[in-house]
Motif scaffolding. Structure first.
Motif, short mmCIF file in Angstrom:
data_model
loop_
_atom_site.label_atom_id
_atom_site.label_comp_id
_atom_site.label_asym_id
_atom_site.label_seq_id
_atom_site.Cartn_x
_atom_site.Cartn_y
_atom_site.Cartn_z
N GLN A 56 -13.81 -9.88 23.15
CA GLN A 56 -14.33 -9.62 21.81
C GLN A 56 -14.98 -10.86 21.21
OE1 GLN A 56 -11.60 -7.61 19.15
NE2 GLN A 56 -10.57 -6.66 20.91
N ASN A 60 -18.78 -11.45 19.46
CA ASN A 60 -18.77 -11.88 18.06
C ASN A 60 -19.45 -13.23 17.89
OD1 ASN A 60 -17.48 -9.56 17.21
ND2 ASN A 60 -15.44 -10.46 17.28
N THR A 64 -23.14 -13.77 16.12
CA THR A 64 -23.12 -14.60 14.90
C THR A 64 -24.10 -15.75 15.02
OG1 THR A 64 -20.82 -14.01 14.44
CG2 THR A 64 -21.67 -16.00 13.39
#
Length: 166
Positions: A56, A60, A64
């Motif tokens: 994950q 992420n 970002t």
């Protein structure tokens, strides 16, 4: 007459070239497909990595970072494009005989003044539509905001000399 043509057109900075090409590439359908493919591969690999925290964290962190950098690159490109459009519009206004030169650099006005000028144009459009409904022409050159011009002039003349210099 002063020439405003940029002599350094072909010698743009590396950042300008990079920002422009990145913004152009980001809007291309192939870039969207590549991003979608990365997400599909990431999602399909979930079971292989047991949907772990690291799995994950990879998506992420990656999204970002890319989003953070793209915001600045795209904003840079939009700022430059917006400024170029404003200069082109200013040149069109300047070159039209009888144009209101006070509209040059309009984007720099305070909200109150911008709303007042916009109101004058809305009133002019409303009147032209009304006349069209009556079978008249709407191609007339008319004064814009005449009702507000007197109020504006009085308000600015009533300022003290120190306010005019600020």
């Amino acid at each position: 007459m002063v020439s405003h043509h940029p002599s350094s057109y072909h010698s743009r900075t590396w950042f300008t070239r990079f920002a422009k090409s990145t913004a152009r590439a980001a809007g291309h359908p192939a870039t969207f497909c590549a991003a979608l493919a990365v997400i599909v591969i990431w999602a399909v690999s979930g079971p292989l990595f047991g949907f772990s925290d690291t799995w994950q964290l990879v998506i992420n962190t990656g999204t970002t970072i890319i989003t953070f950098l793209m915001v600045f690159l795209i904003q840079n490109t939009q700022n430059r494009d917006s400024e170029a459009i404003q200069v082109k519009l200013d040149e069109l206004i300047r070159s039209i005989d009888g144009a209101h030169l006070a509209l040059l650099d309009l984007e720099e006005l305070e909200e109150e003044d911008l709303r007042r000028i916009s109101k004058g144009y809305r009133e002019l459009a409303e009147q032209a539509r009304k006349e069209l409904d009556e079978g008249k022409s709407d191609t007339d050159v008319r004064e814009v905001g005449a009702a507000h011009r007197k109020e504006y002039g009085e308000r600015h003349r009533s300022r003290s000399p120190s306010q005019h210099q600020a």
